[in-house]
Write a protein that holds these residues in place. Structure first.
Motif, PDB file in Angstrom:
ATOM      1  N   UNK A  21       0.788  -1.234  -0.138  1.00  0.00           N
ATOM      2  CA  UNK A  21      -0.008  -0.019  -0.138  1.00  0.00           C
ATOM      3  C   UNK A  21       0.939   1.303   0.105  1.00  0.00           C
ATOM      4  N   UNK A  22       2.280   1.174   0.254  1.00  0.00           N
ATOM      5  CA  UNK A  22       3.228   2.253   0.038  1.00  0.00           C
ATOM      6  C   UNK A  22       2.953   3.064  -1.270  1.00  0.00           C
ATOM      7  N   UNK A  23       3.063   4.291  -1.296  1.00  0.00           N
ATOM      8  CA  UNK A  23       2.580   4.905  -2.626  1.00  0.00           C
ATOM      9  C   UNK A  23       3.863   4.529  -3.656  1.00  0.00           C
ATOM     10  N   UNK A  24       4.691   4.410  -3.545  1.00  0.00           N
ATOM     11  CA  UNK A  24       5.808   4.039  -4.461  1.00  0.00           C
ATOM     12  C   UNK A  24       5.585   2.479  -5.081  1.00  0.00           C
ATOM     13  N   UNK A  25       5.121   1.875  -4.253  1.00  0.00           N
ATOM     14  CA  UNK A  25       4.667   0.441  -4.706  1.00  0.00           C
ATOM     15  C   UNK A  25       3.702   0.486  -5.629  1.00  0.00           C
ATOM     16  N   UNK A  26       2.354   1.072  -5.128  1.00  0.00           N
ATOM     17  CA  UNK A  26       1.228   1.534  -5.835  1.00  0.00           C
ATOM     18  C   UNK A  26       1.626   2.048  -7.161  1.00  0.00           C
ATOM     19  N   UNK A  27       2.191   3.010  -7.195  1.00  0.00           N
ATOM     20  CA  UNK A  27       2.489   3.723  -8.406  1.00  0.00           C
ATOM     21  C   UNK A  27       3.361   3.264  -9.417  1.00  0.00           C
ATOM     22  N   UNK A  28       4.465   1.960  -8.926  1.00  0.00           N
ATOM     23  CA  UNK A  28       5.231   1.369  -9.740  1.00  0.00           C
ATOM     24  C   UNK A  28       5.226   0.106  -9.377  1.00  0.00           C
ATOM     25  N   UNK A  29       4.231  -0.462  -9.389  1.00  0.00           N
ATOM     26  CA  UNK A  29       3.980  -1.967  -8.949  1.00  0.00           C
ATOM     27  C   UNK A  29       4.562  -2.746  -9.982  1.00  0.00           C
ATOM     28  N   UNK A  30       4.652  -2.614 -11.248  1.00  0.00           N
ATOM     29  CA  UNK A  30       5.302  -3.605 -12.137  1.00  0.00           C
ATOM     30  C   UNK A  30       6.842  -3.430 -11.843  1.00  0.00           C
ATOM     31  N   UNK A  31       7.544  -2.338 -11.425  1.00  0.00           N
ATOM     32  CA  UNK A  31       9.032  -2.395 -11.078  1.00  0.00           C
ATOM     33  C   UNK A  31       9.068  -3.134  -9.666  1.00  0.00           C
ATOM     34  N   UNK A  32       8.312  -2.905  -8.790  1.00  0.00           N
ATOM     35  CA  UNK A  32       8.624  -3.704  -7.680  1.00  0.00           C
ATOM     36  C   UNK A  32       8.267  -5.140  -7.589  1.00  0.00           C
ATOM     37  N   UNK A  33       7.333  -5.461  -8.462  1.00  0.00           N
ATOM     38  CA  UNK A  33       6.876  -6.952  -8.493  1.00  0.00           C
ATOM     39  C   UNK A  33       7.950  -7.550  -9.187  1.00  0.00           C
ATOM     40  N   UNK A  34       8.827  -6.965 -10.211  1.00  0.00           N
ATOM     41  CA  UNK A  34       9.827  -7.570 -10.685  1.00  0.00           C
ATOM     42  C   UNK A  34      11.270  -7.748 -10.128  1.00  0.00           C
ATOM     43  N   UNK A  35      10.995  -7.104  -8.885  1.00  0.00           N
ATOM     44  CA  UNK A  35      12.179  -7.207  -7.926  1.00  0.00           C
ATOM     45  C   UNK A  35      12.991  -6.157  -7.681  1.00  0.00           C
ATOM     46  N   UNK A  36      12.400  -4.803  -8.176  1.00  0.00           N
ATOM     47  CA  UNK A  36      12.807  -3.757  -8.049  1.00  0.00           C
ATOM     48  C   UNK A  36      13.143  -3.283  -6.411  1.00  0.00           C
ATOM     49  N   UNK A  37      13.968  -2.420  -6.204  1.00  0.00           N
ATOM     50  CA  UNK A  37      14.167  -1.936  -4.698  1.00  0.00           C
ATOM     51  C   UNK A  37      14.151  -0.531  -4.533  1.00  0.00           C
ATOM     52  N   UNK A  38      14.157   0.206  -3.434  1.00  0.00           N
ATOM     53  CA  UNK A  38      13.957   1.452  -3.157  1.00  0.00           C
ATOM     54  C   UNK A  38      15.199   2.341  -3.739  1.00  0.00           C
ATOM     55  N   UNK A  39      16.307   1.790  -3.814  1.00  0.00           N
ATOM     56  CA  UNK A  39      17.449   2.258  -4.404  1.00  0.00           C
ATOM     57  C   UNK A  39      17.378   2.639  -5.725  1.00  0.00           C
ATOM     58  N   UNK A  40      16.821   1.727  -6.270  1.00  0.00           N
ATOM     59  CA  UNK A  40      16.624   1.796  -7.922  1.00  0.00           C
ATOM     60  C   UNK A  40      15.693   3.039  -8.204  1.00  0.00           C
ATOM     61  N   UNK A  41      14.409   2.719  -7.435  1.00  0.00           N
ATOM     62  CA  UNK A  41      13.440   3.414  -7.810  1.00  0.00           C
ATOM     63  C   UNK A  41      13.713   4.923  -7.697  1.00  0.00           C
ATOM     64  N   UNK A  42      14.502   5.299  -6.407  1.00  0.00           N
ATOM     65  CA  UNK A  42      14.797   6.444  -6.061  1.00  0.00           C
ATOM     66  C   UNK A  42      16.058   7.402  -7.076  1.00  0.00           C
ATOM     67  N   UNK A  43      16.680   6.489  -7.632  1.00  0.00           N
ATOM     68  CA  UNK A  43      17.733   6.720  -8.641  1.00  0.00           C
ATOM     69  C   UNK A  43      16.829   7.340  -9.866  1.00  0.00           C
TER      70      UNK A  43
END
Length: 58
Positions: A21-43
């Protein structure tokens, strides 16, 4: 670069507290579902913000 570290801290805290339910996960669910992490998201977030500042849209 401080905005990157702030983003990582905020995103990790949000993910820890709210999980999917975190905003980042909701807005970029495909990225996080594929194993993305906070560091890559923020970069990506910091890079896209820098591009917009360097090339403002009129």
């Amino acid at each position: 670069m401080s905005s990157y570290f702030f983003c990582v801290t905020q995103t990790k805290s949000c993910m820890h507290t709210y999980g999917n339910d975190c905003f980042a996960v909701k807005n970029h669910s495909d990225y996080f579902a594929a194993g993305g992490n906070a560091e890559g998201y923020c970069l990506g977030q910091v890079a896209s913000t820098k591009v917009e500042k360097d090339n403002p849209k009129h």
